[in-house]
Enzyme design. Sequence first.
Site, PDB file in Angstrom:
ATOM      1  N   THR A   1     -41.020  15.583  -6.687  1.00 25.22           N
ATOM      2  CA  THR A   1     -41.292  16.964  -7.418  1.00 25.22           C
ATOM      3  C   THR A   1     -41.326  16.413  -8.827  1.00 25.22           C
ATOM      4  OG1 THR A   1     -39.031  17.357  -7.043  1.00 25.22           O
ATOM      5  CG2 THR A   1     -40.733  18.550  -5.791  1.00 25.22           C
TER       6      THR A   1
ATOM      7  N   HIS B   1     -37.049  17.501   4.905  1.00 23.34           N
ATOM      8  CA  HIS B   1     -37.436  16.581   3.520  1.00 23.34           C
ATOM      9  C   HIS B   1     -37.243  15.356   3.485  1.00 23.34           C
ATOM     10  CE1 HIS B   1     -37.150  20.366   1.178  1.00 23.34           C
ATOM     11  NE2 HIS B   1     -36.211  20.921   2.212  1.00 23.34           N
TER      12      HIS B   1
ATOM     13  N   LYS C   1     -37.328   3.966  -3.566  1.00 22.57           N
ATOM     14  CA  LYS C   1     -38.041   4.682  -4.639  1.00 22.57           C
ATOM     15  C   LYS C   1     -38.290   3.504  -5.526  1.00 22.57           C
ATOM     16  CE  LYS C   1     -35.490   8.805  -4.477  1.00 22.57           C
ATOM     17  NZ  LYS C   1     -36.695   9.888  -4.555  1.00 22.57           N
TER      18      LYS C   1
ATOM     19  N   LYS D   1     -35.001   9.412 -11.331  1.00 28.74           N
ATOM     20  CA  LYS D   1     -34.957  10.023 -10.120  1.00 28.74           C
ATOM     21  C   LYS D   1     -33.790   9.412  -9.537  1.00 28.74           C
ATOM     22  CE  LYS D   1     -39.086   8.416  -9.071  1.00 28.74           C
ATOM     23  NZ  LYS D   1     -39.840   9.341  -8.180  1.00 28.74           N
ATOM     24  N   ARG D   2     -33.063   9.615  -8.353  1.00 27.86           N
ATOM     25  CA  ARG D   2     -32.050   9.199  -7.651  1.00 27.86           C
ATOM     26  C   ARG D   2     -32.455   7.746  -7.721  1.00 27.86           C
ATOM     27  NH1 ARG D   2     -27.711  12.348  -6.144  1.00 27.86           N
ATOM     28  NH2 ARG D   2     -26.915  10.332  -5.214  1.00 27.86           N
TER      29      ARG D   2
ATOM     30  N   LYS E   1     -43.828  17.477 -12.406  1.00 29.03           N
ATOM     31  CA  LYS E   1     -43.233  17.946 -13.709  1.00 29.03           C
ATOM     32  C   LYS E   1     -44.392  17.073 -14.752  1.00 29.03           C
ATOM     33  CE  LYS E   1     -39.203  19.006 -11.459  1.00 29.03           C
ATOM     34  NZ  LYS E   1     -37.930  18.511 -10.949  1.00 29.03           N
TER      35      LYS E   1
END
Length: 816
Positions: A664, A365, A562, A556-557, A668
């Site tokens: 992911t 992952h 990111k 998100k985290r 959504k």
Amino acid sequence: MISVKTPVPAGTDSAQLVTELQKHYNITLGRFECEQIPSYLLLALSLTVRDRLIERWRETRLQEIQNNPKRVFYLSLEFLLGRTLSNAVMNLQTENEVAEALRYYGTSLEELRQNELDAGLGNGGLGRLAACFLDSCATLGLPVTGYGIRYEYGMFHQRIEQGRQVEYPDHWLREGNPWELERPELTKRVKFYGHTEFYINDRGRKCARWSGTNDVLAVPYDVPIPGYGNGVVNTLRLWRAAATDEFDLEEFNAGDYTEAVAAKNRAEQITMVLYPNDASENGKELRLRQQYFLASASLQDVLADWVHFHGENFGEFANKHVFQLNDTHPTLAVAELMRLLLDDYLLEWDVAWRITTSTMAYTNHTLLPEALEKWPVRLMRELLPRLLDIIYEINARFLAEVALRWPGDTQRQQRMSLIEEGNDPHVRMAYLGIVGSFSVNGVAALHSNLLKRGLFKDFFELWPEKFNNKTNGVTPRRWLAHSNRKLAELITEAVGDGWQTDLEKISHLKDFVNDSAFCERWFQIKQHNKAALAELVHRECGVCFDTGHMFDVQVKRIHEYKRQLLNVLHIIHLYDRIKRGDAVKMKPRCVLIGGKAAPGYAMAKLIIKLINNVAAVINADTSVKHLLQVVFLPNYRVSSMEIICPGTDLSEQISTAGKEASGTGNMKFMMNGAVTIGTYDGANIEILEAAGGENFFLFGLRVEDIPAYRAAHKPNQIIEHDEDLKRVMQLLECGHFSLFEPGIFDPIVAAIRRDDDPWMVAADFRSYVEAQRKAAEMYQDRAAWTRMSILNAAASGRFSSDRTIREYARDIWQII
Ligand code: 26W
């Protein structure tokens, strides 16, 4: 307390539900009806729904025993389930009856469910993926069992105090958990410490046994996983650690009461808390214990079941089992299965190895080097001596194979060894996963290719046939049918029923983009969902979002890769434009950022502080408010995403190219009609392909550009030549957002200015701002935006986890 309204007479099925509810409320829980305490009403309803699940649960298990199919076991340290009740009600397709029954109590499911705590047994993407997968497996009627850990404390609660993240414990089991069934009769023993002993058995063979151990009990708790409308209920089995009795006795007999209690605590510590790191491993011994505890208990359980039905004949075992390893966290399963087959069932090495390597499959992952797990050999030697023997033996045989294939290439042998040598040697868990498995997969096309070309290149050369891709997906039941009721109804009206279990059907939405009445209804539903999100924002942050503005969301985290920081730089840029009076053409927006930082990740925590400080300055400035509002939403979790994704216009997926394995959240948002602003990374690439370039705001460097750029990356020059970025940096550097805490953001400034900034924030700033400008511009054209929104939802069929699971089932598990 809920007010008692006039009871409404209930229909047959709901009348029965009322009776059962009353029974649980009055008898099981021993409460008085006149009190109507919401938390007990919730519990009574949960027990009522659970009763209905249990019949189907038993039936599913009986069917499985009868049909004896090949079974799959999904091993994961994380299952991020979120709330259970309304999902179970939906999957049982009993919503109307429940609604009617609750009217008798003057309440609704919507109201009651707010009291349900999230089961936060996961960090982020990997854990939520496991939960979506279980939902899809049950819905597809596949014999898949999840194995995980029943953490006493799940993912911490995040509060924001003076702009900073503060962590609070998540004691989610405090009020009891109606969704689990303890199965003490299936308790297993897990060994730790001790040493290996060799002996000659009665057939004259040299055998090994692991003795002198300190054992811990593993007690299973089963959680029902209902399929959607198909009567199937699969199982998630979670293990809790408990001290053995004899452990206590020994100490008691020696008269050391306190030591006995301490020992008991040490044993039970194993399942006390979920490690809140989502990217960098921290090498804590307790974490290794958790990993072995899960692997050993689960494999013993599967073997015991096999022996119960088939005796100690393992000839057919490999044809009947697959173990899917969710990242490296459970890969000790490779060595543990070997140990059980060798030491407990006395199989020959080659036979045991064939069984292991034809039943294990490993999913990767992440490409981030700091997330790749390595355990010190010295720690393993102490804690799991027998496992270390086996790992060394696997490695010796494996390296012999490498030597045979590439004679004399000792460098390659070193590179591929399961042991990283040095003065403190480590076991490379990913390599153990690859060597012990018949399948290795990444989670999006780009990511799987990068694994083959980069991280696992040597292994790909040796075993190309093992490597494959399975692009992630999310369950359209929770993430569309449940979380976005109104849109779901409209979709059903347009494309008919059945999209819930065959999301490709949603593609027919594209036939409606020129139907102005349909578009108007689509738009109005988005407005309705934005109002619900605005209400959440107001409740949590005290800020009133204007639903006429574009809702721009990144949840998100918090991680440097990111690039929440890139988002903040853009926000500061907009603020700067407004303050400079350069806002004539600017279009208004509301920005929401949410996510948790690993407690030990200082930079991520500082980024949270920056977001909060910037938000405070902006929201307090009345001259800015009409164009820009910013909030940091505290304690982002599964249940908040259920409100966030339906109300989002613009979905931020802005990682440095090549760093986000898949994502992911991006899926959504897309399903709920948000448009993505994103880099060419992870599953964004596939989202872009499906939606079409004209319905996606793409920006930034691509993976193939990065090495050349990186070598010549001079952020200071970029800043010097970009007036906008220059002013943004000046605002940061002059302390505009840290008036009372001078210098606190210096580390952030330094990180952006570093030539070797791994996340290339400065490099992507300009193209990000451009893409943002286009998005804001486009949002003003209501018809054009609504069209993009519909086309995104219409193109989301591929991102159902049902598609993903079908691919796992067909290509890896070979069960369909
Ligand atoms: C050892 C500590 C640790 C814990 C968790 C390291 C790494 C992790 C996970 C790999 C973090 C994670 O959740 N990864 C995400 O997995 C998702 C599901 O495949 C992907 O969509 C995300 O891109 C990936 O970051």
